[in-house]
Each structure stands twice: as C-alpha cells, then as structure tokens.
Scaffold this motif. Structure first.
Motif, short mmCIF file in Angstrom:
data_model
loop_
_atom_site.label_atom_id
_atom_site.label_comp_id
_atom_site.label_asym_id
_atom_site.label_seq_id
_atom_site.Cartn_x
_atom_site.Cartn_y
_atom_site.Cartn_z
N VAL A 141 -12.45 59.52 35.96
CA VAL A 141 -13.42 58.39 36.10
C VAL A 141 -15.00 58.97 35.70
O VAL A 141 -15.57 58.30 34.90
CB VAL A 141 -13.58 58.00 37.66
N PHE A 142 -15.14 60.29 35.69
CA PHE A 142 -16.23 60.64 35.31
C PHE A 142 -16.68 61.22 33.87
O PHE A 142 -17.44 61.71 33.32
CB PHE A 142 -16.91 61.97 36.27
N LYS A 143 -15.43 60.80 33.07
CA LYS A 143 -15.39 61.14 31.73
C LYS A 143 -15.16 59.81 30.75
O LYS A 143 -14.72 58.82 31.49
CB LYS A 143 -14.39 62.09 31.41
N ARG A 144 -15.45 59.82 29.61
CA ARG A 144 -15.31 58.65 28.73
C ARG A 144 -14.21 58.84 27.76
O ARG A 144 -13.78 60.02 27.48
CB ARG A 144 -16.55 58.59 27.96
N PRO A 145 -13.23 57.99 27.50
CA PRO A 145 -13.09 56.51 27.98
C PRO A 145 -12.50 56.53 29.51
O PRO A 145 -11.73 57.35 30.10
CB PRO A 145 -12.35 55.96 27.24
N LYS A 146 -12.83 55.40 30.15
CA LYS A 146 -12.42 55.38 31.52
C LYS A 146 -11.17 54.80 32.04
O LYS A 146 -10.69 54.65 33.18
CB LYS A 146 -13.71 55.12 32.51
N GLY A 147 -10.69 53.96 30.96
CA GLY A 147 -9.49 53.12 31.23
C GLY A 147 -8.64 53.47 31.84
O GLY A 147 -8.14 52.90 32.85
N LEU A 148 -7.93 54.53 31.45
CA LEU A 148 -6.52 54.94 32.12
C LEU A 148 -6.85 55.62 33.52
O LEU A 148 -6.00 55.57 34.44
CB LEU A 148 -5.86 56.00 31.12
N SER A 149 -8.06 56.24 33.73
CA SER A 149 -8.47 56.78 34.85
C SER A 149 -8.59 55.62 35.84
O SER A 149 -7.94 56.00 37.22
CB SER A 149 -9.86 57.46 34.74
N ILE A 150 -9.09 54.49 35.69
CA ILE A 150 -9.29 53.49 36.65
C ILE A 150 -7.78 52.59 36.95
O ILE A 150 -7.44 52.63 38.03
CB ILE A 150 -10.19 52.41 36.17
N ALA A 151 -7.04 52.86 35.76
CA ALA A 151 -5.71 52.34 36.10
C ALA A 151 -5.07 53.01 37.01
O ALA A 151 -4.29 52.67 37.86
CB ALA A 151 -5.25 52.17 34.61
N GLY A 152 -5.14 54.35 36.70
CA GLY A 152 -4.47 55.53 37.76
C GLY A 152 -4.72 55.27 39.19
O GLY A 152 -4.02 55.32 39.98
N LEU A 153 -6.22 55.03 39.19
CA LEU A 153 -6.66 54.68 40.67
C LEU A 153 -6.21 53.78 41.23
O LEU A 153 -5.71 53.55 42.46
CB LEU A 153 -8.09 54.60 40.71
N VAL A 154 -5.80 52.52 40.51
CA VAL A 154 -5.49 51.19 40.95
C VAL A 154 -4.08 51.15 41.30
O VAL A 154 -3.46 50.66 42.33
CB VAL A 154 -5.69 50.23 39.93
N ILE A 155 -3.23 51.86 40.62
CA ILE A 155 -1.89 52.15 40.68
C ILE A 155 -1.74 53.04 42.08
O ILE A 155 -1.00 52.85 42.99
CB ILE A 155 -0.86 52.94 39.65
N SER A 156 -2.40 54.11 42.28
CA SER A 156 -2.43 54.78 43.51
C SER A 156 -2.78 53.91 44.69
O SER A 156 -2.17 54.12 45.86
CB SER A 156 -3.66 55.99 43.41
N PHE A 157 -3.73 53.09 44.68
CA PHE A 157 -3.97 52.13 45.98
C PHE A 157 -2.82 51.20 46.00
O PHE A 157 -2.58 50.78 47.08
CB PHE A 157 -5.37 51.31 45.49
N ILE A 158 -2.26 50.75 44.86
CA ILE A 158 -1.16 49.78 44.88
C ILE A 158 0.01 50.68 45.89
O ILE A 158 0.73 50.15 46.61
CB ILE A 158 -0.54 49.39 43.84
N TRP A 159 0.21 51.95 45.56
CA TRP A 159 1.24 52.76 46.09
C TRP A 159 0.82 52.95 47.68
O TRP A 159 1.71 53.05 48.36
CB TRP A 159 1.07 54.11 45.37
N ILE A 160 -0.25 52.88 48.04
CA ILE A 160 -0.64 53.15 49.44
C ILE A 160 -0.42 51.81 50.33
O ILE A 160 0.34 51.84 51.28
CB ILE A 160 -2.41 53.46 49.51
N ILE A 161 -0.85 50.65 49.50
CA ILE A 161 -0.33 49.26 50.02
C ILE A 161 1.48 49.26 50.24
O ILE A 161 1.60 48.78 51.27
CB ILE A 161 -0.80 48.22 49.40
N VAL A 162 2.16 49.68 49.39
CA VAL A 162 3.55 49.66 49.25
C VAL A 162 3.82 50.48 50.34
O VAL A 162 5.06 50.08 51.21
CB VAL A 162 3.92 50.05 47.95
N PHE A 163 3.44 51.60 50.38
CA PHE A 163 3.74 52.62 51.27
C PHE A 163 3.52 52.00 52.89
O PHE A 163 4.35 52.18 53.85
CB PHE A 163 3.09 53.99 51.28
N PHE A 164 2.62 51.52 53.14
CA PHE A 164 2.15 51.01 54.63
C PHE A 164 3.03 49.89 54.74
O PHE A 164 3.37 49.71 56.05
CB PHE A 164 0.74 51.06 54.75
N THR A 165 3.38 49.03 54.02
CA THR A 165 4.01 47.84 54.05
C THR A 165 5.43 48.39 54.60
O THR A 165 6.09 47.73 55.56
CB THR A 165 4.04 47.09 52.83
#
Length: 79
Positions: free
Chosen positions: A47-71
């Motif tokens: 996220v601290f390097k450019r371009p940030k697109g795939l880094s942000i997408a990786g973080l979003v997928i990680s947070f989705i994973w957390i939601i799925v796990f706790f569900t």
C-alpha cells in the motif's frame, strides 16, 4: 516523445495473490492461516508503494476472509 516505464508493485501483487489463494483454500486449516497472514503483510507493505490497486484489493480480500471465517465459526458454535 517520452518513454514512460510502467511502474510495478511486486509486493502488492504478491499480497493480492496470497490473499486470494488463502480465500479459495479457506477450508485447509494451517495453509489457510499462513497464506492469509502473508497476504495481509505483503498487501500492507504494498500500500505504501505505487501503484496501489492490487495491494488494496489484497487487503479487501483479507477482510472478506475474516468475515467469512467468523461467520463459519459462529455457525459452528451455535449448533
């Protein structure tokens, strides 16, 4: 005419791929955690390097994973 070199963010791409593979293999106990942790770390670094697109997408997928796990965890403990 200027030569523009496309910037690459290998760390962010690696974080995205690891997070995606971790989400796909969420049913494999140990491998899932390893991939998820590495995906989060690489995505955060990316996220601290450019371009940030795939880094942000990786973080979003990680947070989705957390939601799925706790569900799933909540559904298992409610039985």
């Amino acid at each position: 005419m200027e030569n523009q070199v496309a910037q690459k963010n290998g760390i962010g791409t690696a974080g995205f791929v690891l997070a995606l593979i971790g989400l796909i293999f969420c049913w494999v106990p140990i491998l899932n955690w390893i991939l998820w942790i590495l995906g989060v770390i690489f995505s955060l670094i990316g996220v601290f390097k450019r371009p940030k697109g795939l880094s942000i997408a990786g973080l979003v997928i990680s947070f989705i994973w957390i939601i799925v796990f706790f569900t799933i965890l909540g559904a298992l403990f409610s039985l």
